[in-house]
Design a protein around this motif. Structure first.
Motif, PDB file in Angstrom:
ATOM      1  N   HIS A  22      -0.984 -10.310   0.515  1.00 11.24           N
ATOM      2  CA  HIS A  22      -1.733  -9.323   0.488  1.00 11.24           C
ATOM      3  C   HIS A  22      -3.163  -9.640   0.459  1.00 11.24           C
ATOM      4  CE1 HIS A  22      -3.826  -6.102  -1.472  1.00 11.24           C
ATOM      5  NE2 HIS A  22      -3.035  -5.191  -0.959  1.00 11.24           N
ATOM      6  N   ARG A  24      -6.819 -10.504   0.217  1.00 11.71           N
ATOM      7  CA  ARG A  24      -7.383 -11.802  -0.246  1.00 11.71           C
ATOM      8  C   ARG A  24      -6.470 -12.420  -1.387  1.00 11.71           C
ATOM      9  NH1 ARG A  24     -13.561 -11.114  -1.759  1.00 11.71           N
ATOM     10  NH2 ARG A  24     -13.866  -9.319  -0.132  1.00 11.71           N
ATOM     11  N   PRO A  58      -1.449   1.910  -5.896  1.00 13.71           N
ATOM     12  CA  PRO A  58      -0.536   0.841  -6.645  1.00 13.71           C
ATOM     13  C   PRO A  58      -1.450  -0.528  -6.912  1.00 13.71           C
ATOM     14  CG  PRO A  58       0.168   1.070  -4.573  1.00 13.71           C
ATOM     15  CD  PRO A  58      -0.765   2.199  -4.697  1.00 13.71           C
ATOM     16  N   HIS A  59      -2.681  -0.467  -6.027  1.00  8.49           N
ATOM     17  CA  HIS A  59      -3.565  -1.572  -6.185  1.00  8.49           C
ATOM     18  C   HIS A  59      -4.581  -1.718  -7.625  1.00  8.49           C
ATOM     19  CE1 HIS A  59      -7.131  -3.861  -4.327  1.00  8.49           C
ATOM     20  NE2 HIS A  59      -6.127  -4.631  -4.402  1.00  8.49           N
ATOM     21  N   THR A  60      -4.089  -2.642  -8.244  1.00  9.52           N
ATOM     22  CA  THR A  60      -4.746  -2.767  -9.563  1.00  9.52           C
ATOM     23  C   THR A  60      -5.146  -4.043  -9.809  1.00  9.52           C
ATOM     24  OG1 THR A  60      -4.430  -2.589 -12.065  1.00  9.52           O
ATOM     25  CG2 THR A  60      -2.721  -3.340 -10.805  1.00  9.52           C
ATOM     26  N   PHE A  61      -6.350  -4.072 -10.487  1.00 12.02           N
ATOM     27  CA  PHE A  61      -7.107  -5.210 -11.182  1.00 12.02           C
ATOM     28  C   PHE A  61      -6.929  -5.380 -12.657  1.00 12.02           C
ATOM     29  CE2 PHE A  61      -9.191  -5.191  -6.793  1.00 12.02           C
ATOM     30  CZ  PHE A  61      -9.115  -6.600  -6.460  1.00 12.02           C
ATOM     31  N   ARG A  81      -9.430 -12.744 -10.170  1.00 12.33           N
ATOM     32  CA  ARG A  81      -8.846 -11.424  -9.741  1.00 12.33           C
ATOM     33  C   ARG A  81      -8.358 -11.473  -8.529  1.00 12.33           C
ATOM     34  NH1 ARG A  81     -14.592  -8.557  -8.448  1.00 12.33           N
ATOM     35  NH2 ARG A  81     -15.440 -10.282  -9.592  1.00 12.33           N
ATOM     36  N   ASN A  84      -2.657 -13.267  -5.988  1.00 11.32           N
ATOM     37  CA  ASN A  84      -1.619 -12.610  -5.937  1.00 11.32           C
ATOM     38  C   ASN A  84      -0.304 -12.322  -6.884  1.00 11.32           C
ATOM     39  OD1 ASN A  84      -2.825 -10.638  -3.911  1.00 11.32           O
ATOM     40  ND2 ASN A  84      -2.599 -12.146  -2.527  1.00 11.32           N
ATOM     41  N   HIS A  85       0.567 -11.799  -6.619  1.00 12.62           N
ATOM     42  CA  HIS A  85       1.866 -11.697  -7.443  1.00 12.62           C
ATOM     43  C   HIS A  85       3.052 -12.372  -6.669  1.00 12.62           C
ATOM     44  CE1 HIS A  85       5.549 -10.230  -9.333  1.00 12.62           C
ATOM     45  NE2 HIS A  85       6.042 -10.122  -8.173  1.00 12.62           N
ATOM     46  N   TYR A 118       3.118 -10.742 -12.024  1.00  8.55           N
ATOM     47  CA  TYR A 118       2.418  -9.583 -12.621  1.00  8.55           C
ATOM     48  C   TYR A 118       3.019  -9.041 -13.888  1.00  8.55           C
ATOM     49  CZ  TYR A 118      -1.215  -9.536  -9.032  1.00  8.55           C
ATOM     50  OH  TYR A 118      -2.159 -10.004  -7.981  1.00  8.55           O
ATOM     51  N   ARG A 137       5.848  -8.044  -2.102  1.00  7.76           N
ATOM     52  CA  ARG A 137       6.054  -8.634  -0.563  1.00  7.76           C
ATOM     53  C   ARG A 137       5.816 -10.176  -0.616  1.00  7.76           C
ATOM     54  NH1 ARG A 137       2.988  -3.981  -0.071  1.00  7.76           N
ATOM     55  NH2 ARG A 137       4.351  -2.321   0.793  1.00  7.76           N
TER      56      ARG A 137
HETATM   57  C1  LIG Z   1      -5.480  -8.302  -8.475  1.00 10.13           C
HETATM   58  S1  LIG Z   1      -5.360  -7.565  -6.764  1.00 10.13           S
HETATM   59  C2  LIG Z   1      -5.036  -9.302  -6.005  1.00 10.13           C
HETATM   60  C3  LIG Z   1      -5.977  -9.345  -4.851  1.00 10.13           C
HETATM   61  C4  LIG Z   1      -5.542  -8.549  -3.639  1.00 10.13           C
HETATM   62  N1  LIG Z   1      -4.620  -9.349  -2.566  1.00 10.13           N
HETATM   63  C5  LIG Z   1      -6.667  -7.948  -2.798  1.00 10.13           C
HETATM   64  O1  LIG Z   1      -7.119  -8.407  -1.836  1.00 10.13           O
HETATM   65  O2  LIG Z   1      -7.282  -6.978  -3.499  1.00 10.13           O
HETATM   66  C6  LIG Z   1      -3.653  -7.142  -7.000  1.00 10.13           C
HETATM   67  C7  LIG Z   1      -3.201  -6.220  -6.024  1.00 10.13           C
HETATM   68  O3  LIG Z   1      -2.801  -6.668  -4.847  1.00 10.13           O
HETATM   69  C8  LIG Z   1      -1.623  -6.343  -4.276  1.00 10.13           C
HETATM   70  N2  LIG Z   1      -0.504  -7.394  -4.333  1.00 10.13           N
HETATM   71  C9  LIG Z   1      -0.624  -8.518  -4.969  1.00 10.13           C
HETATM   72  N3  LIG Z   1       0.341  -9.217  -5.149  1.00 10.13           N
HETATM   73  C10 LIG Z   1       1.267  -8.640  -4.092  1.00 10.13           C
HETATM   74  C11 LIG Z   1       2.820  -8.778  -3.602  1.00 10.13           C
HETATM   75  N4  LIG Z   1       3.243  -9.911  -4.144  1.00 10.13           N
HETATM   76  N5  LIG Z   1       3.260  -7.809  -2.926  1.00 10.13           N
HETATM   77  C12 LIG Z   1       2.353  -6.659  -2.638  1.00 10.13           C
HETATM   78  N6  LIG Z   1       1.333  -6.461  -2.862  1.00 10.13           N
HETATM   79  C13 LIG Z   1       0.749  -7.399  -3.772  1.00 10.13           C
HETATM   80  C14 LIG Z   1      -1.142  -5.103  -4.982  1.00 10.13           C
HETATM   81  O4  LIG Z   1      -1.725  -4.032  -4.445  1.00 10.13           O
HETATM   82  C15 LIG Z   1      -1.803  -5.454  -6.310  1.00 10.13           C
HETATM   83  O5  LIG Z   1      -1.969  -4.417  -7.241  1.00 10.13           O
END
Ligand SMILES: C[S@@+](CC[C@H](N)C(=O)[O-])C[C@H]1O[C@@H](n2cnc3c(N)ncnc32)[C@H](O)[C@@H]1O
Ligand SMILES: [Zn+2]
Length: 152
Positions: A22, A24, A58-61, A81, A84-85, A118, A137
């Motif tokens: 996902h 970055r 669902p996107h959270t920091f 930050r 990823n999970h 997470y 994912r």
């Molecule tokens: C703290 S951000 C991580 C950075 C994110 N990849 C970005 O570019 O903004 C957390 C968000 O990334 C996405 N994310 C992280 N790991 C994921 C995973 N295994 N599957 C799907 N979405 C993921 C979700 O939207 C989550 O809420």
């Protein structure tokens, strides 16, 4: 007494890059030994009520602490930050004295993406719909299909 003095910058251990999971993600730039404390999850501490939140996104920091506060990295945050999970992670988030640290739980090779579980919590019962909203994912064989913590 030395005539010259300088500080030495260590080569970066991690870097932010495009992730296959996902957006970055964060990558190891060199071998990281199991047990290494890699980075602190920094940011502004706010109450859960005051934390920025769009319930439809669902996107959270936000990172929740045991004392009920939330770390919001949008102010004072660092590269943690972007981690990823994964349901089969190589790192874990450890809380100590109201601070969150990301530690390696396996040896990590240079070039591997860093992940922690997470174990997201929501303030309502978990349903099939909420599992889908927070769908994972990570692609691991141990993927539970959601970033939510199902062991609550
Ligand atoms: C703290 S951000 C991580 C950075 C994110 N990849 C970005 O570019 O903004 C957390 C968000 O990334 C996405 N994310 C992280 N790991 C994921 C995973 N295994 N599957 C799907 N979405 C993921 C979700 O939207 C989550 O809420
Ligand atoms: Zn998964």
């Amino acid at each position: 007494m030395p005539k010259k003095l300088k500080s030495r910058k260590r080569p970066a251990r991690i870097a932010v890059g495009e992730s296959g999971v996902h957006g970055r993600g964060v990558y190891a730039m060199q071998f990281i030994l199991k047990g290494t404390r890699i980075i602190e999850y920094t940011g502004e501490r706010v109450s859960w009520e005051a934390a920025p939140n769009d319930e439809n996104d669902p996107h959270t920091f936000n990172f929740g602490l045991e004392n009920g506060e939330v770390i919001n990295p949008e102010i004072g945050g660092n590269n943690a930050r972007w981690i990823n999970h994964s349901c089969d992670p190589n790192c874990e988030a450890v809380e100590e004295d109201d601070r969150i640290f990301i530690d390696a739980i396996r040896d990590i090779e240079a070039g591997e993406e860093l992940f922690y579980d997470y174990a997201l919590e929501i303030d309502e019962p978990i349903t099939e719909e909420s599992k889908k909203k927070f769908a994972c994912r990570c692609g691991s064989s141990k993927c539970r299909g959601t970033m939510l913590d199902l062991e609550l």
